[in-house]
Design an enzyme around this catalytic site. Structure first.
Site, PDB file in Angstrom:
ATOM      1  N   SER A 203      41.697  27.871 120.988  1.00  0.00           N
ATOM      2  CA  SER A 203      40.099  27.699 120.598  1.00  0.00           C
ATOM      3  C   SER A 203      39.909  26.480 119.824  1.00  0.00           C
ATOM      4  O   SER A 203      40.545  25.402 119.953  1.00  0.00           O
ATOM      5  CB  SER A 203      39.349  29.165 120.263  1.00  0.00           C
ATOM      6  OG  SER A 203      38.036  28.751 119.977  1.00  0.00           O
ATOM      7  N   ASP A 306      34.874  30.710 130.677  1.00  0.00           N
ATOM      8  CA  ASP A 306      34.908  29.994 129.345  1.00  0.00           C
ATOM      9  C   ASP A 306      34.002  28.862 129.198  1.00  0.00           C
ATOM     10  O   ASP A 306      33.726  28.070 130.235  1.00  0.00           O
ATOM     11  CB  ASP A 306      36.224  29.647 128.822  1.00  0.00           C
ATOM     12  CG  ASP A 306      36.294  29.471 127.466  1.00  0.00           C
ATOM     13  OD1 ASP A 306      35.557  28.828 126.814  1.00  0.00           O
ATOM     14  OD2 ASP A 306      37.428  30.059 127.140  1.00  0.00           O
ATOM     15  N   HIS A 336      36.126  33.473 127.167  1.00  0.00           N
ATOM     16  CA  HIS A 336      36.642  32.911 125.969  1.00  0.00           C
ATOM     17  C   HIS A 336      37.249  34.022 125.023  1.00  0.00           C
ATOM     18  O   HIS A 336      36.538  34.983 124.821  1.00  0.00           O
ATOM     19  CB  HIS A 336      35.603  32.472 125.137  1.00  0.00           C
ATOM     20  CG  HIS A 336      36.414  31.380 124.050  1.00  0.00           C
ATOM     21  ND1 HIS A 336      36.863  30.224 124.547  1.00  0.00           N
ATOM     22  CD2 HIS A 336      36.396  31.522 122.596  1.00  0.00           C
ATOM     23  CE1 HIS A 336      37.490  29.631 123.247  1.00  0.00           C
ATOM     24  NE2 HIS A 336      37.155  30.467 122.133  1.00  0.00           N
TER      25      HIS A 336
END
Length: 368
Positions: A203, A306, A336
């Site tokens: 991330s 995502d 995500h």
């Protein structure tokens, strides 16, 4: 129509704060609608079926909450209540702590070293945790990093970089570079083969890993890089501040976990200017970098629902066009952080297998 969102902190795992921010009924401003018989699909229909029960339960939890955006007060509350202390560690490999001297007078940088052994040189990973540039810490993933270290016979260093907005760019990436340089400079003591140092992040950690790799390419000693990076492993990396601000995403991308509201807040905190601004600090947004030549081989994995899927695909395409060996994995129905909140599912296993295979190829080692 006025936009509003409902949110609740669900958990903090793998350095990723998983939020549910659901659009209120009737919101259409940023929607790119996909309809059947004139009815827009529920975003959960785009999620892999094995994830739907847990996400439906989470959605029910937030439906009773009133509308609110992501702001500094919410950030402070998450930091205060979101963590649950350090994870329980495995007996082996050992985890030790160290303070790395900051660059150019910056504060010292705490790091956690997994599998340090000053015997024969082994591959190494600099790991950078996620959290939208504003959350998370280097300890959350330590048990998982112990497993990776054991599986690949690797030394792993997890860096405790400073968070935005208190420390905007370039502070977090400079902290990461200090840790990377320290690994190379102390390779003998740590048991590191300097020809096999990879960087890995998830991330926002993936975004910082991409920034770091660009920085390492450009910082030279006698016409060569100060530190050679053998590969960058980017797990659903946060690469483009324009996503969710000047770039409109389909409504089902980012409907679960990290969404456009949180993304704008995280990027604005890091950059010191609003996300999507015409001008941003040089080197702060990997997706805006014009020259990607000379970067190390790259592995990128992301779920198909995502928020970051389009920017990650675009970055992979640009790397390939720049002559960088690049592997891209897009997992259908993955949101995500899906492999963290649903670690024993079929899709999560496919994800972990792909990452393990990439590390094996990079380090050229057999299964331990």
């Amino acid at each position: 129509m006025k936009r509003c969102f409902r949110e609740k902190v669900v958990h903090v795992l793998a350095g990723l704060v998983v939020l549910n921010l659901f659009a209120c009924a009737g919101v259409t401003e940023l929607d790119v609608s996909l309809v059947d018989d004139g009815i827009k699909k529920d975003p959960i229909e785009f999620v892999a079926p094995e994830f739907r029960p847990s996400l439906s339960a989470q959605r029910k939890m937030v439906d009773a909450m009133g509308p609110r955006g992501f702001d500094n007060e919410m950030l402070a509350n998450i930091r205060q209540t979101g963590g649950s202390g350090r994870p329980v560690l495995l007996d082996e490999p050992k985890v030790t702590e160290h303070l790395v001297t900051g660059i150019n007078g910056a504060p010292d940088v705490p790091v956690f070293i997994v599998g340090e052994k000053a015997d024969s040189p082994r591959p190494a990973i600099l790991y950078i945790h996620g959290g939208g540039y504003i959350l998370g810490d280097a300890t959350t993933d330590l048990q998982r990093l112990q497993s990776i270290s054991q599986k690949h016979d690797a030394v792993i260093v997890s860096v405790e970089y400073r968070l935005a907005p208190e420390t905007p760019f370039p502070g977090p990436v400079e902290d990461s570079y200090a840790a990377l340089k320290w690994m190379a400079d102390n390779a003998d003591q740590l048991g590191i083969d300097t020809s096999r140092i990879a960087v890995m992040g998830e991330s926002a950690g993936g975004g910082l890993a991409a920034m770091l790799t660009l920085m390492a390419r450009d910082r030279t000693e006698v016409d060569r890089a100060e530190v050679d990076i053998v590969q960058q492993i980017l797990i659903y990396p946060m690469l483009d501040d324009r996503t969710g601000s000047t770039k409109v995403m389909p409504y089902w991308m980012g409907a679960y976990s990290w969404n456009d509201v949180a993304n704008r807040f995280g990027w604005s905190s890091l950059l010191g200017v609003p996300a999507g601004s015409k001008q941003v600090p040089a080197g702060s947004v990997p997706a805006r970098e014009k020259d990607l030549r000379g970067l190390p081989p790259t592995f990128i994995a992301v779920g198909a629902v995502d928020l970051f899927v389009n920017e990650d695909i675009d970055y992979a395409q640009r790397l390939l066009a720049s002559g960088v060996p690049t592997e891209l994995i897009v997992l259908p129905g993955g949101y995500h952080g899906f492999q963290v909140s649903n670690p024993k599912t079929v899709l999560a296993n496919r994800f972990h297998d792909a990452v393990d295979a990439a590390l094996k190829r990079t380090f050229k080692v057999e299964d331990i």
